[in-house]
Design a protein around this motif. Structure first.
Motif, PDB file in Angstrom:
ATOM      1  N   ILE A   1       4.504  18.989   0.196  1.00 59.80           N
ATOM      2  CA  ILE A   1       5.750  18.277   0.497  1.00 59.80           C
ATOM      3  C   ILE A   1       6.344  18.753   1.815  1.00 59.80           C
ATOM      4  CG2 ILE A   1       8.140  17.965  -0.262  1.00 59.80           C
ATOM      5  CD1 ILE A   1       7.046  17.995  -3.154  1.00 59.80           C
ATOM      6  N   THR A   2       6.448  20.063   1.994  1.00 61.58           N
ATOM      7  CA  THR A   2       7.063  20.576   3.217  1.00 61.58           C
ATOM      8  C   THR A   2       6.188  20.322   4.444  1.00 61.58           C
ATOM      9  OG1 THR A   2       6.201  22.783   2.712  1.00 61.58           O
ATOM     10  CG2 THR A   2       8.476  22.309   2.071  1.00 61.58           C
ATOM     11  N   ASN A   3       4.874  20.312   4.267  1.00 65.56           N
ATOM     12  CA  ASN A   3       3.985  20.008   5.389  1.00 65.56           C
ATOM     13  C   ASN A   3       4.146  18.546   5.828  1.00 65.56           C
ATOM     14  OD1 ASN A   3       2.186  20.785   7.314  1.00 65.56           O
ATOM     15  ND2 ASN A   3       0.380  20.591   6.024  1.00 65.56           N
ATOM     16  N   SER A   4       4.265  17.641   4.861  1.00 63.84           N
ATOM     17  CA  SER A   4       4.469  16.238   5.229  1.00 63.84           C
ATOM     18  C   SER A   4       5.847  16.033   5.865  1.00 63.84           C
ATOM     19  CB  SER A   4       4.298  15.327   4.011  1.00 63.84           C
ATOM     20  OG  SER A   4       5.297  15.586   3.058  1.00 63.84           O
ATOM     21  N   LEU A   5       6.862  16.748   5.387  1.00 60.67           N
ATOM     22  CA  LEU A   5       8.183  16.671   6.020  1.00 60.67           C
ATOM     23  C   LEU A   5       8.145  17.234   7.443  1.00 60.67           C
ATOM     24  CD1 LEU A   5      10.548  17.648   3.078  1.00 60.67           C
ATOM     25  CD2 LEU A   5      10.454  15.459   4.276  1.00 60.67           C
TER      26      LEU A   5
END
Length: 106
Positions: free
Chosen positions: A71-75
């Motif tokens: 999730i944080t990588n895509s954000l």
């Protein structure tokens, strides 16, 4: 004498350079904000990867770390691409993201 005055005093006003036109500062501001968020999310993705793939981690923490990392990588990539679109150059955006990532990871 009338022909020489038109060259000295043009009828149309001079335009501002592109970096001073209306909205340019607002675009730079949002570019910096997006790049700072991208750096922070990148640091959080790295921290969650350490949680997920640590040597002494149970299965629950490993699964949670992988989900948070994804999730944080895509954000991070979302904010980075938005920061690139708002920035004046890709070098400024990359340096801002790197600076934010270093500050967020300490």
């Amino acid at each position: 004498m009338a022909t020489g005055t038109s060259a000295v005093y043009p009828d149309a006003p001079a335009e501002f350079p592109p970096h001073l036109q209306a909205g340019a500062m607002r675009r730079r501001f949002w570019g910096v904000i997006n790049c700072l968020c991208a750096g922070a999310f990148g640091a959080l993705a790295a921290a969650s990867a350490k949680l997920a793939f640590g040597s002494e981690v149970n299965v629950g923490y490993c699964a949670l770390g992988i989900i948070v990392m994804a999730i944080t990588n895509s954000l991070m990539w979302t904010f980075f691409s938005r920061g690139l679109s708002f920035s004046m150059s890709s070098a400024i955006a990359s340096v801002t993201v790197t600076f934010s990532n270093i500050l967020s990871s300490d």
